[in-house]
Scaffold this active site. Structure first.
Site, short mmCIF file in Angstrom:
data_model
loop_
_atom_site.label_atom_id
_atom_site.label_comp_id
_atom_site.label_asym_id
_atom_site.label_seq_id
_atom_site.Cartn_x
_atom_site.Cartn_y
_atom_site.Cartn_z
CG ASP A 78 66.74 -27.79 -14.84
OD1 ASP A 78 66.10 -27.53 -13.80
OD2 ASP A 78 66.27 -28.48 -15.75
CB CYS A 103 61.33 -25.10 -19.13
SG CYS A 103 61.23 -26.89 -19.36
CG HIS A 105 64.75 -24.69 -15.81
ND1 HIS A 105 65.84 -24.74 -16.67
CD2 HIS A 105 63.93 -25.69 -16.22
CE1 HIS A 105 65.67 -25.71 -17.54
NE2 HIS A 105 64.51 -26.29 -17.30
CD GLU A 137 64.99 -25.65 -21.50
OE1 GLU A 137 64.87 -26.32 -22.55
OE2 GLU A 137 64.15 -25.66 -20.59
CG HIS A 164 61.07 -31.14 -15.89
ND1 HIS A 164 60.02 -30.29 -16.17
CD2 HIS A 164 62.06 -30.80 -16.76
CE1 HIS A 164 60.36 -29.49 -17.17
NE2 HIS A 164 61.59 -29.77 -17.54
CG HIS A 358 59.62 -25.44 -23.76
ND1 HIS A 358 60.54 -25.89 -24.68
CD2 HIS A 358 60.08 -25.83 -22.57
CE1 HIS A 358 61.50 -26.54 -24.06
NE2 HIS A 358 61.24 -26.52 -22.76
#
Length: 387
Positions: A78, A103, A105, A137, A164, A358
């Site tokens: 992502d 996050c 990415h 997101e 992730h 976050h």
């Protein structure tokens, strides 16, 4: 085969820092895409081809042709960021006000580029397709790309992988599990409309706050009384907006929230209960209730059992990989949609930070980059030797 060397750790860090300093929101990742494509075009292009996605213009697909392909393997990353104001004070912190890769990415993209670079230099046996996917997101980018038809013919993976980052795991740790890794999610948006009036004459008005408050209390009984406790679930109502001044009865009230569950049937059960409660509130309190439930492509991230067992076997047996089996998490990821269409595995990459995903303070350890690249290139090379 190219004589070029793979990206060094220093090169990976430089790429990551550029990406971190230039974050973009979902479906607005035009500069990010251009940068990614520029980096990839500097690799050996002998076996590389590209595909654009007209309906999702910030998406990018990159294919590496295999030398003796038995299959096509996909890898997804992502590329979008969050509307968060960074508070890390890093020398390379976000240059885009109010936007941050909170996050991780930027870490995801850098690992993907490292893997792609390796196989550009060392032609893989099987075909590889890399999906640089926008809008994880928000706006369900994975579903958008899939429904566009871009993942078709020679760009259609038969299996797919993605990671992730995880700040709770030590830097470079690889972790996953058989079964569901992440929850599916559903957005709740509900507006209650009654009749406003003077605080001194409540009988001449119809208080939307009272109706909305009843909704809040009743929704909190769904998980405790309607969901199998072995399965579990979450309903969180995160905003409640109503009224303008203390001596006026509010005509409208608005609530936003989220549903999360590890099985799709649990999510659908909770969705049904929320609808029933909203309907009942409307009748009981004589208000109009406008309810919107949006799941889109945020399905549970369900790892394929056979492919994930192979992934676990390789990572466990590789003495250079620090591998862990983990429990499921209630975080959401639209990779779940892709896994509902293409078998595959999602896994965690540890980035060791005291701050959560976050958070405006999130600062992943960059030592995870090279470890992630090495673990995944090793797995893919091993996977290509399997029947």
């Amino acid at each position: 085969m190219s004589d070029a060397t793979d990206l060094t750790n220093e090169a990976l860090i430089a790429i990551r820092r550029h990406l971190h300093a230039h974050p973009e929101l979902s479906l607005k990742e035009f500069e990010t895409k251009a940068y990614l494509k520029g980096v990839i075009q500097a690799f050996d292009q002998t076996h590389i081809s590209y595909r654009e996605v007209e309906s999702v213009p910030t998406a990018l697909l990159v294919r590496i042709a295999g030398s003796a392909p038995q299959r096509t393997i996909g890898y997804r990353t992502d590329i979008d960021a969050l509307p968060v104001t960074e508070a890390t004070d890093l020398s390379f912190q976000s240059q885009n006000s109010g936007i941050m890769h909170a996050c991780g990415h930027d870490m995801h993209m850098t690992v993907a580029l490292g893997i792609l670079n390796h196989f550009a230099n060392h032609q893989p046996k099987d075909n590889l397709v890399f999906l640089f996917q926008p809008a994880e997101e928000n706006f369900s980018g994975g579903e958008r790309v899939y429904k566009s038809g871009a993942l078709s013919d020679e760009f259609l993976p038969e299996e797919i992988y993605g990671l992730h980052d995880n700040p709770e795991l030590a830097s470079g740790v690889i972790a996953t599990r058989l079964g569901t890794l992440f929850a599916g999610t559903t957005e709740i948006h509900v507006t209650f409309t009654g009749e406003g009036g003077h605080a001194a004459f409540p009988h001449r008005a119809n208080d939307a706050i009272i109706a909305a408050s009843a909704f809040v209390m009743q929704v909190q009984t769904i998980v405790s009384r309607r969901v199998d406790p072995i399965k579990g679930g979450v309903v969180t109502l995160g905003t409640f907006t109503a009224g303008t001044i203390g001596n006026v009865i509010a005509e409208t009230a608005h609530i936003d929230g989220t549903i999360r569950g590890l099985q799709q049937d649990t999510i659908e059960l909770i969705q049904g209960q929320v609808r029933q409660i909203a309907k009942g509130i409307g009748v009981t309190y004589g208000v109009t209730v406008d309810l919107e439930l949006r799941q889109d492509g945020y399905l549970p991230v369900e790892n394929n059992p056979d492919l994930t067992q192979q992934f676990i076997t390789y990572m466990t047996q590789n003495e250079n990989v620090d591998f862990q089996i983990v429990g499921p998490a209630m975080t959401g990821e639209d990779f779940g949609y892709l896994l509902s269409k293409i078998p595959g595995t999602m896994f965690w990459l540890g980035v060791e930070s005291p701050y959560a995903l976050h958070s405006s303070h999130l600062a992943p350890k960059e030592t995870a980059l090279e470890k992630g690249v090495q673990a995944m290139t090793g797995f893919l090379e091993w996977r290509m030797q399997q029947d």
